[in-house]
Design a protein around this motif. Structure first.
Motif: not given
Length: 146
Positions: A38, A50, A125
């Motif tokens: 990520h 990602f 993320k």
């Protein structure tokens, strides 16, 4: 129906290619790990939220057709891609991951076989991304803090 595989499964050799099939490869050994990364660099290099990589030993990986073009993404990371269609095929980072090649899962012949068992750089993320159940989560990469 084929069920998803993890690096712990005993997979035989596998193959892959770019979108135009001018660049093809094969891997003689089984994957060491399947990783979802990520980090911001992977997001930029793939254009996605990602990247998922099938990590293999460099010695088990070989190109069977074509040659890769290269982009030196950082002082440690090189992205290898097809110069004809632009498909990213693998990344190498010998300073941090010596002897390993990180294959983009979408280039494998059967990407549904590879389910990430590890998510790295989760500190970057995107909020709407949910890692798959049962996978290991690391703020950065293993060894850099969890």
């Amino acid at each position: 129906m084929t069920s998803p595989a993890s690096a712990s499964d005993h997979l035989n050799a596998f193959r892959g290619s770019c979108a135009c099939s001018q660049l093809r490869y094969e891997v003689a050994g089984r994957p060491l790990q399947v990783v979802a990364c990520h980090c911001d660099l992977c997001k930029r290099m793939s254009g996605g939220p990602f990247c998922v990589y099938v990590v293999v030993r460099e010695k088990d990986f070989r190109l069977t057709a074509g040659a890769t073009s290269r982009y030196q993404a950082t002082d440690r990371t090189t992205k290898h891609f097809c110069g004809s269609c632009g498909t990213p095929v693998f990344n190498a980072n010998p300073a941090t991951y010596q002897g390993l090649a990180m294959l983009y899962v979408g280039t494998t012949e059967d990407p549904k076989r590879y389910e990430p068992r590890m998510n790295i750089f989760c500190e970057s993320k995107l909020a709407w991304v949910t890692p798959n159940a049962g996978s290991q989560l690391f703020s950065r990469s293993p060894g850099e803090g969890s």
